[in-house]
Design a protein around this motif. Sequence first.
Motif, PDB file in Angstrom:
ATOM      1  N   GLN A 111     -89.985   8.171  -5.504  1.00 41.80           N
ATOM      2  CA  GLN A 111     -90.928   8.590  -6.540  1.00 41.80           C
ATOM      3  C   GLN A 111     -91.439   7.446  -7.404  1.00 41.80           C
ATOM      4  O   GLN A 111     -90.797   6.396  -7.509  1.00 41.80           O
ATOM      5  N   ASP A 112     -92.588   7.675  -8.028  1.00 42.99           N
ATOM      6  CA  ASP A 112     -93.098   6.730  -9.022  1.00 42.99           C
ATOM      7  C   ASP A 112     -92.659   7.127 -10.425  1.00 42.99           C
ATOM      8  O   ASP A 112     -92.395   6.288 -11.271  1.00 42.99           O
ATOM      9  N   MET A 147     -94.705  -5.657 -19.711  1.00 40.15           N
ATOM     10  CA  MET A 147     -94.681  -4.372 -19.013  1.00 40.15           C
ATOM     11  C   MET A 147     -95.021  -3.236 -19.976  1.00 40.15           C
ATOM     12  O   MET A 147     -94.678  -3.280 -21.149  1.00 40.15           O
ATOM     13  N   PHE A 203     -94.580   0.461 -21.264  1.00 35.48           N
ATOM     14  CA  PHE A 203     -93.621   1.567 -21.254  1.00 35.48           C
ATOM     15  C   PHE A 203     -94.205   2.828 -21.883  1.00 35.48           C
ATOM     16  O   PHE A 203     -94.967   2.766 -22.842  1.00 35.48           O
ATOM     17  N   PHE A 236     -84.563   1.844 -28.373  1.00 39.39           N
ATOM     18  CA  PHE A 236     -85.097   1.335 -27.109  1.00 39.39           C
ATOM     19  C   PHE A 236     -86.517   0.794 -27.327  1.00 39.39           C
ATOM     20  O   PHE A 236     -86.861  -0.304 -26.891  1.00 39.39           O
ATOM     21  N   HIS A 256     -92.571  -6.488 -24.546  1.00 38.85           N
ATOM     22  CA  HIS A 256     -93.199  -5.407 -23.785  1.00 38.85           C
ATOM     23  C   HIS A 256     -94.115  -4.592 -24.690  1.00 38.85           C
ATOM     24  O   HIS A 256     -94.046  -4.680 -25.906  1.00 38.85           O
ATOM     25  N   ARG A 269     -93.504   2.177 -16.586  1.00 37.73           N
ATOM     26  CA  ARG A 269     -92.216   2.876 -16.613  1.00 37.73           C
ATOM     27  C   ARG A 269     -92.272   3.992 -17.652  1.00 37.73           C
ATOM     28  O   ARG A 269     -92.832   3.803 -18.734  1.00 37.73           O
ATOM     29  N   LEU A 270     -91.635   5.120 -17.308  1.00 35.95           N
ATOM     30  CA  LEU A 270     -91.528   6.219 -18.256  1.00 35.95           C
ATOM     31  C   LEU A 270     -90.035   6.477 -18.468  1.00 35.95           C
ATOM     32  O   LEU A 270     -89.299   6.698 -17.501  1.00 35.95           O
ATOM     33  N   VAL A 271     -89.587   6.410 -19.706  1.00 35.48           N
ATOM     34  CA  VAL A 271     -88.156   6.593 -19.983  1.00 35.48           C
ATOM     35  C   VAL A 271     -87.978   7.816 -20.879  1.00 35.48           C
ATOM     36  O   VAL A 271     -88.606   7.919 -21.936  1.00 35.48           O
ATOM     37  N   PHE A 331     -80.800  -2.789 -21.941  1.00 31.05           N
ATOM     38  CA  PHE A 331     -81.271  -1.471 -21.485  1.00 31.05           C
ATOM     39  C   PHE A 331     -82.746  -1.583 -21.079  1.00 31.05           C
ATOM     40  O   PHE A 331     -83.158  -1.152 -19.986  1.00 31.05           O
ATOM     41  N   VAL A 332     -83.540  -2.217 -21.931  1.00 27.69           N
ATOM     42  CA  VAL A 332     -84.962  -2.402 -21.640  1.00 27.69           C
ATOM     43  C   VAL A 332     -85.136  -3.198 -20.348  1.00 27.69           C
ATOM     44  O   VAL A 332     -85.946  -2.845 -19.483  1.00 27.69           O
ATOM     45  N   GLU A 333     -84.322  -4.256 -20.217  1.00 32.04           N
ATOM     46  CA  GLU A 333     -84.392  -5.106 -19.034  1.00 32.04           C
ATOM     47  C   GLU A 333     -84.069  -4.311 -17.765  1.00 32.04           C
ATOM     48  O   GLU A 333     -84.716  -4.457 -16.726  1.00 32.04           O
ATOM     49  N   ALA A 357     -84.475  -1.076 -17.363  1.00 33.30           N
ATOM     50  CA  ALA A 357     -85.590  -0.156 -17.106  1.00 33.30           C
ATOM     51  C   ALA A 357     -86.774  -0.913 -16.503  1.00 33.30           C
ATOM     52  O   ALA A 357     -87.480  -0.388 -15.637  1.00 33.30           O
ATOM     53  N   ALA A 358     -86.954  -2.152 -16.952  1.00 36.37           N
ATOM     54  CA  ALA A 358     -88.088  -2.942 -16.452  1.00 36.37           C
ATOM     55  C   ALA A 358     -87.856  -3.425 -15.022  1.00 36.37           C
ATOM     56  O   ALA A 358     -88.781  -3.467 -14.214  1.00 36.37           O
ATOM     57  N   SER A 359     -86.612  -3.757 -14.699  1.00 37.49           N
ATOM     58  CA  SER A 359     -86.356  -4.359 -13.387  1.00 37.49           C
ATOM     59  C   SER A 359     -86.224  -3.318 -12.278  1.00 37.49           C
ATOM     60  O   SER A 359     -86.275  -3.650 -11.095  1.00 37.49           O
ATOM     61  N   ASN A 360     -86.053  -2.050 -12.644  1.00 37.34           N
ATOM     62  CA  ASN A 360     -86.040  -0.994 -11.623  1.00 37.34           C
ATOM     63  C   ASN A 360     -87.412  -0.350 -11.550  1.00 37.34           C
ATOM     64  O   ASN A 360     -88.070  -0.164 -12.575  1.00 37.34           O
ATOM     65  N   LYS A 361     -87.822   0.059 -10.363  1.00 35.08           N
ATOM     66  CA  LYS A 361     -89.162   0.629 -10.190  1.00 35.08           C
ATOM     67  C   LYS A 361     -89.299   1.968 -10.927  1.00 35.08           C
ATOM     68  O   LYS A 361     -90.339   2.289 -11.479  1.00 35.08           O
ATOM     69  N   THR A 362     -88.242   2.752 -10.912  1.00 33.29           N
ATOM     70  CA  THR A 362     -88.265   4.020 -11.634  1.00 33.29           C
ATOM     71  C   THR A 362     -86.932   4.226 -12.352  1.00 33.29           C
ATOM     72  O   THR A 362     -85.933   3.614 -12.009  1.00 33.29           O
ATOM     73  N   CYS A 363     -86.960   5.115 -13.344  1.00 25.77           N
ATOM     74  CA  CYS A 363     -85.678   5.479 -13.934  1.00 25.77           C
ATOM     75  C   CYS A 363     -85.641   6.982 -14.150  1.00 25.77           C
ATOM     76  O   CYS A 363     -86.657   7.626 -14.384  1.00 25.77           O
TER      77      CYS A 363
END
Lengths: 121, 119, 98
Positions: free
Chosen positions: A115-116, B1, B3, B23, B32, B113-115, C84-86, C88-94
């Motif tokens: 997934q994206d 990046m 977010f 975060f 970012h 990225r979506l967190v 934590f940010v790093e 999230a950034a280094s993985n394609k999705t979370c």
Amino acid sequence: MSDVKKFMFVNRKAPYGTIYALESLEVVLITAAFDQDVSLMFLDDGVYQLKKGQQTKGIETKNFSPAYRALEDYDVEKLYVDKESMDARGLTEEDFLVGVTVLSRAEMGALMDEQDVVLSF
Amino acid sequence: MKFGIVVNEGPYQHQASDSAYLFTKAAIENGHEVWRVFFYHDGVNNASKLTEPPQDDRHIVNRWSKLAEEHKVDLVVCVAAALRRGIKDENLAQGFRISGLGQLVEAGIKCDRLVTFGD
Amino acid sequence: MLHIVNKSPLTSNTLESCLNTAMGGDILLIEDGVYAVTRGTAVEAKLRAAMGKFRVHVLMPDLDARGLGDRLVEGVLPVDYAGFVELAASNKTCQSWL
């Protein structure tokens, strides 16, 4: 909008006890309206969302389960149920109000990795 | 990046809003962009300007407002979830705006990225 | 892929569900999830077994807040919010396992 992403909605919560399942479904419908590639995953207590025969008059709450049947009108046809979660709850595919694809945990995990955007409420 | 952040729980009851804030702050400090924070479910309660915590506690709502002002973070509150819970323009804190769920989907599409923070 | 877990493994099956489903990669324990990476719990063996398949990280401010900063299971990788940010950034999705 030209860019299409793969959105997966991971549903792990039962309906009615909390509002998450209902509000999650609202996001699913909007995402489909944006012409994104949408799939839904039902895991753990999330599989209860799909149980046939929900009767909510007695708790004076709207029965939103028919909306799962409307998903195909929005071209949302990828509904995945985790076999282990289904078995653990004494349910079978015949208990669900829509057609689903039953997958193993490993297959679910592999799908997640493709997934994206993964959303979970 | 770039977010996007999703907050699904109200302030004080659950740690989600604190985690999301810390975060967001760390992301900005590390160069970012946080393009949008979307408040959904009870998360809409983070936008109430009627919030008055005791003086020795953090002010979760004002903290978000300040972040929005200083770093141009777009704080969006879901309209359907907000109306259900009595959050309207008349009690909306500074820096927040009320809009539709499409804003969440848009964040998913536009952000790298979506967190999500929730229960 | 980054998997974020915020529930105690002693009251919720969330971590177990994540470990059984996810293919591998990074797991980050935050909020009440941090109890999973402390020594001497009933789930320590399960966590240690999972560490062969996943890189397990913990958000230290959450562990410190709970008074357990000195009981970290060996091999678990401590991070702060920047870490934590790093992740999230280094993985394609979370995915947050809510």
